[in-house]
Enzyme design. Sequence first.
Site, PDB file in Angstrom:
ATOM      1  N   PHE A   1      -7.189  -9.917  -8.317  1.00 25.63           N
ATOM      2  CA  PHE A   1      -6.014 -10.530  -8.942  1.00 25.63           C
ATOM      3  C   PHE A   1      -4.941  -9.448  -9.119  1.00 25.63           C
ATOM      4  CE2 PHE A   1      -3.840 -13.094 -12.342  1.00 25.63           C
ATOM      5  CZ  PHE A   1      -3.639 -14.220 -11.556  1.00 25.63           C
TER       6      PHE A   1
ATOM      7  N   LYS B   1      -8.212  -7.776   4.503  1.00 25.46           N
ATOM      8  CA  LYS B   1      -8.357  -7.684   5.963  1.00 25.46           C
ATOM      9  C   LYS B   1      -9.761  -7.268   6.391  1.00 25.46           C
ATOM     10  CE  LYS B   1      -3.660  -6.289   5.570  1.00 25.46           C
ATOM     11  NZ  LYS B   1      -3.204  -5.416   4.486  1.00 25.46           N
TER      12      LYS B   1
ATOM     13  N   GLU C   1      -4.134 -16.148   7.230  1.00 24.04           N
ATOM     14  CA  GLU C   1      -2.715 -15.923   7.547  1.00 24.04           C
ATOM     15  C   GLU C   1      -2.173 -14.674   6.856  1.00 24.04           C
ATOM     16  OE1 GLU C   1      -0.362 -18.105   9.624  1.00 24.04           O
ATOM     17  OE2 GLU C   1       0.064 -15.975   9.518  1.00 24.04           O
TER      18      GLU C   1
ATOM     19  N   VAL D   1      -2.000 -10.720   8.401  1.00 24.38           N
ATOM     20  CA  VAL D   1      -1.044 -10.177   9.378  1.00 24.38           C
ATOM     21  C   VAL D   1       0.352 -10.723   9.054  1.00 24.38           C
ATOM     22  CG1 VAL D   1      -0.433 -10.024  11.831  1.00 24.38           C
ATOM     23  CG2 VAL D   1      -2.839 -10.106  11.161  1.00 24.38           C
TER      24      VAL D   1
ATOM     25  N   GLY E   1       5.382  -3.375  -4.330  1.00 23.99           N
ATOM     26  CA  GLY E   1       4.159  -4.139  -4.037  1.00 23.99           C
ATOM     27  C   GLY E   1       3.865  -4.255  -2.554  1.00 23.99           C
TER      28      GLY E   1
ATOM     29  N   ASP F   1      -3.891   0.425   8.183  1.00 23.61           N
ATOM     30  CA  ASP F   1      -3.582  -0.971   7.833  1.00 23.61           C
ATOM     31  C   ASP F   1      -3.125  -1.726   9.087  1.00 23.61           C
ATOM     32  OD1 ASP F   1      -2.793  -3.143   5.729  1.00 23.61           O
ATOM     33  OD2 ASP F   1      -1.016  -2.858   6.970  1.00 23.61           O
TER      34      ASP F   1
ATOM     35  N   LYS G   1      -4.891  -4.862  11.371  1.00 21.44           N
ATOM     36  CA  LYS G   1      -4.197  -6.062  11.865  1.00 21.44           C
ATOM     37  C   LYS G   1      -4.343  -6.201  13.384  1.00 21.44           C
ATOM     38  CE  LYS G   1      -1.076  -5.861   7.956  1.00 21.44           C
ATOM     39  NZ  LYS G   1       0.064  -5.171   7.360  1.00 21.44           N
TER      40      LYS G   1
ATOM     41  N   GLY H   1       4.683  -8.019   0.457  1.00 16.57           N
ATOM     42  CA  GLY H   1       5.387  -8.465  -0.750  1.00 16.57           C
ATOM     43  C   GLY H   1       4.575  -9.495  -1.517  1.00 16.57           C
TER      44      GLY H   1
HETATM   45  N1  HSE Z   1       0.273  -2.759   2.910  1.00 11.97           N
HETATM   46  C1  HSE Z   1       0.604  -3.803   3.815  1.00 11.97           C
HETATM   47  C2  HSE Z   1       1.931  -3.487   4.487  1.00 11.97           C
HETATM   48  C3  HSE Z   1       0.646  -5.097   3.089  1.00 11.97           C
HETATM   49  O1  HSE Z   1       2.649  -2.624   3.990  1.00 11.97           O
HETATM   50  O2  HSE Z   1       2.261  -4.094   5.498  1.00 11.97           O
HETATM   51  C4  HSE Z   1       0.703  -6.299   3.974  1.00 11.97           C
HETATM   52  O3  HSE Z   1      -0.423  -6.403   4.785  1.00 11.97           O
END
Ligand code: HSE
Length: 341
Positions: free
Chosen positions: A8, A127, A151, A154, A208, A222, A226, A319
Site C-alpha cells: 500500500f 513486476k 497493465e 509497463v 513517486g 526496472d 519491462k 506516477g
Molecule cells: N520506477 C518506474 C519508472 C515506475 O520510473 O518507470 C513505473 O514502472
Amino acid sequence: MKLLLIGFGVVGQGFAEILRDKAAELQQKHNFVAEIIGVVTASTGTLYRSNGLDIPALLEAAQGGSFALYPDQPGLRRGMTAGDMITAGDADVLVEVSPTDLETAQPALDYCHQALDAGLHLVLANKGPVALDYANLQAKARDKGLQMRYEATVMAGTPTMHLAEDALAGCAIRSARGILNGTTNYILTQMETGMSYDEALAQAQELGYAETDPAGDVEGWDAAGKVLILAKALFGGGLRLTDLDVSGITAISATDIAAAKAAGQRYKLIASATPAGGSVKATRLPLDDPLASIGGSTNAITLETDLLGDITLIGAGAGKLETGYALLSDLLAIQRRTSAT
Ligand code: HSE
C-alpha cells in the site's frame, strides 16, 4: 468485486484514491463496484474486513504511517497474514502492489500462486512475478478459468498491454522498442536543463516515479524487467534477465549530456525486445528521432507489426494516479471478460 491488496505504497494509495473519487461514476457507467477488504504491508500493518474497509480512513492511516490509526469497526481484523486473507474465501482478486524484486520475485510470487490456487484473479503492478514466472502463472490462471493482468507493469496506465492484447489482436508483433522508465527519462530531461543528477533523482522520488530502491531505475533493471514482461507477453519463450544486455544512466555525466546537446543529440534510455532477446541502453539519439522528444516521466513504445507497420504509443510511464489507473483498467477488463463468459 472484493479486493486484497498486498502493498500500500504510492501505487496502492493512488488506486485507493481513484476508487474513493470515482465510485459513483464507475458504478453508473460500468456497473463496477469494488471494495478493498484486505491490505497487507511490510511496515504499516495489516487490516482485513470482509465487508470492506473504509477507503478514506485507510488512506489517512497509511499517510499517518500506521494502520493502528485506522478506527475499530465491527468485523475488523488486524494482524492477519496474506496467506490467511487469501484462503479466507471472501476475496475475488489479489492486487499485488508490493515493491518489485527481480531476483526472486518473493514473497509476492508465492502469494500469486496461492491466490490462483484459491480461485482469485490476479492484478499486478509488481513486476517481479510477471517477469520471472510469467509462463507458470499464466498457465495456472488459464487452467482455473482465472485472469492474470499486469497493465501497470509497463508504462503505468498507458494501455500498452491492452493495445497488444485487444486492439492489435490478429496482428503479429515483431518487436517493441521505446523509453520504458519514467525515472531515468525524468532525470535525463532535468539534467539537460542544468539540474544535478542527485537533485533530479530526489525529485523523481518525491514525485513517486522511482522504485522503493531507485538503483533499479538508474541502473536499467526496472526497464529490463519491462523488457522481459514484453518479451514473454508478446513473443512467449523463456528469456531470463541474465540474457539481456542491460546498462543504465549512472555513467552519464553532465558533461556527456552537454556534449550530446552541442552535437544536436539527446541521451535516452532505450529498451528493446525481440523474439531473439532484448536490451536496455543509454543511447544518443538525433533530435529528429521521435523518441528524442519524449520528455520528463513520459514513456513511449513502438510496436512493429506485420499488418499495420509501426504503432507508437506515448503516455505516462510512472506516477501515483497514472499507475493506480492501470489497476482499475485491469479490474474493469476482468469484469468485462467474466461477464461475457
Ligand atoms: N520506477 C518506474 C519508472 C515506475 O520510473 O518507470 C513505473 O514502472
